[in-house]
Design an enzyme around this catalytic site. Structure first.
Site, PDB file in Angstrom:
ATOM      1  N   GLY A 261       0.788  -1.219   0.000  1.00 41.26           N
ATOM      2  CA  GLY A 261       0.000   0.000   0.000  1.00 41.26           C
ATOM      3  C   GLY A 261       0.823   1.272   0.000  1.00 41.26           C
ATOM      4  O   GLY A 261       1.981   1.306  -0.440  1.00 41.26           O
ATOM      5  N   HIS A 262       0.207   2.335   0.540  1.00 40.11           N
ATOM      6  CA  HIS A 262       0.783   3.681   0.534  1.00 40.11           C
ATOM      7  C   HIS A 262       2.114   3.721   1.279  1.00 40.11           C
ATOM      8  O   HIS A 262       3.112   4.233   0.771  1.00 40.11           O
ATOM      9  CB  HIS A 262      -0.236   4.614   1.191  1.00 40.11           C
ATOM     10  CG  HIS A 262       0.107   6.064   1.166  1.00 40.11           C
ATOM     11  ND1 HIS A 262       0.269   6.782  -0.001  1.00 40.11           N
ATOM     12  CD2 HIS A 262       0.284   6.956   2.187  1.00 40.11           C
ATOM     13  CE1 HIS A 262       0.538   8.041   0.294  1.00 40.11           C
ATOM     14  NE2 HIS A 262       0.561   8.174   1.608  1.00 40.11           N
ATOM     15  N   PHE A 263       2.144   3.178   2.494  1.00 37.49           N
ATOM     16  CA  PHE A 263       3.355   3.173   3.317  1.00 37.49           C
ATOM     17  C   PHE A 263       4.181   1.924   3.004  1.00 37.49           C
ATOM     18  O   PHE A 263       4.313   1.011   3.822  1.00 37.49           O
ATOM     19  CB  PHE A 263       3.000   3.243   4.799  1.00 37.49           C
ATOM     20  CG  PHE A 263       2.705   4.633   5.285  1.00 37.49           C
ATOM     21  CD1 PHE A 263       3.719   5.477   5.688  1.00 37.49           C
ATOM     22  CD2 PHE A 263       1.406   5.108   5.337  1.00 37.49           C
ATOM     23  CE1 PHE A 263       3.457   6.765   6.138  1.00 37.49           C
ATOM     24  CE2 PHE A 263       1.119   6.389   5.787  1.00 37.49           C
ATOM     25  CZ  PHE A 263       2.152   7.223   6.184  1.00 37.49           C
TER      26      PHE A 263
END
Length: 288
Positions: A261-263
């Protein structure tokens, strides 16, 4: 390998930063995004510090950096970039590679476009510079940009909630590999007095980043900085198309989509470190 924790005065801002590695080695300047701080690099820094001089500041309005309150300090991306530029000059960093993530991208791209001779390379980890990289999740923010009002501002406030911060970490990621420490600490930072309005000011100012996309793309085309995009492809905010778009302006850009995901550093720090070592050894070391 030792990580030190320091503070550098830049105007009326006390910039807190993490530092590791040998002075004189190629510099990697790590710029975090929302809602986090330099602690997002806690796993990456030890993996890079044997070969690079790694520096990770907390931006004004984030983490342990101390800046004046809203009303006495303009919380805009132009101002964040000015502080980062002043920070690099105070540390006498003549050349550096930029690692940019989320808010760190528009901050870092401002620095790079203003001082292209200083930037040896760019590593973009879910750091966007193309409209096709923006997902539908940006709808409420775009409504705020188009018609700033108390109503449209309040519609963005949910992004500051503990649930929203936790979602940023977990969406599209293996939950068994995501430590709760990151989003718990970020929630504590964002919940400090006055922080909500600072963050909503930055949400509104994000529209200036989209307006600057053509200028940054022109910088990419003219200067052809070596660029590595490492992208969590389940990011709900920045789509993989934003990573692939770099190749339009920098044909030699290297793009790696990761199943997370994003992180992405929460789950794939070792893989990202390996990609950085390989990229930097081929693209940067020989030019220093």
């Amino acid at each position: 390998m030792t990580i030190t924790y320091r503070t550098q005065k830049v105007g009326d801002v006390d910039v807190f930063y993490r530092e590791a590695g040998r002075p004189g080695a190629p510099v990697l300047l790590l710029l975090h995004g929302y809602p986090t701080a330099g602690h997002m690099f806690r796993d990456l820094i030890p993996l890079l510090a044997n070969d690079y001089h790694v520096i990770a500041p907390d931006l004004p309005g984030f983490g342990n950096t101390k800046a004046p309150p809203r009303g006495k300090f303009d919380y805009t991306f132009d101002h964040l970039a000015q502080v980062v530029t002043g920070f690099t000059e105070a540390l006498n960093l003549k050349k550096y590679a930029l690692y940019v993530f989320d808010y760190g991208a528009p901050t870092g791209f401002r620095v790079a476009a203003a001082h292209p001779e200083r930037v040896t390379a760019i590593i973009s980890q879910n750091g966007n510079a193309y409209e096709e990289g923006l997902s539908d999740v940006w709808g409420p923010y775009q409504a705020y940009w188009r018609s700033p009002s108390e109503q449209t501002r309040e519609a963005c406030r949910d992004a500051l909630s503990p649930e929203a911060i936790r979602m940023q970490y977990l969406h599209g990621a293996d939950p068994l590999k995501v430590s709760p420490d990151g989003y718990t600490l970020d929630t504590a930072y964002i919940s400090r007095a006055g922080m909500d309005d600072i963050q909503l000011d930055l949400v509104l100012d994000y529209r200036t980043n989209v307006e600057l996309y053509p200028a940054w793309q022109a910088y990419f085309r003219k200067h052809q900085p070596p660029l590595l995009a490492v992208w969590g492809d389940k990011d709900p905010f920045f789509l993989p198309a934003g990573a692939q778009a770099y190749k339009r302006d920098i044909p030699d850009a290297e793009v790696h989509l990761l199943n997370t995901g994003h992180f992405a550093l929460e789950t794939n720090a070792s893989e990202i470190a390996d990609l950085i070592h390989d990229f930097m050894s081929r693209k940067v070391r020989s030019t220093l």
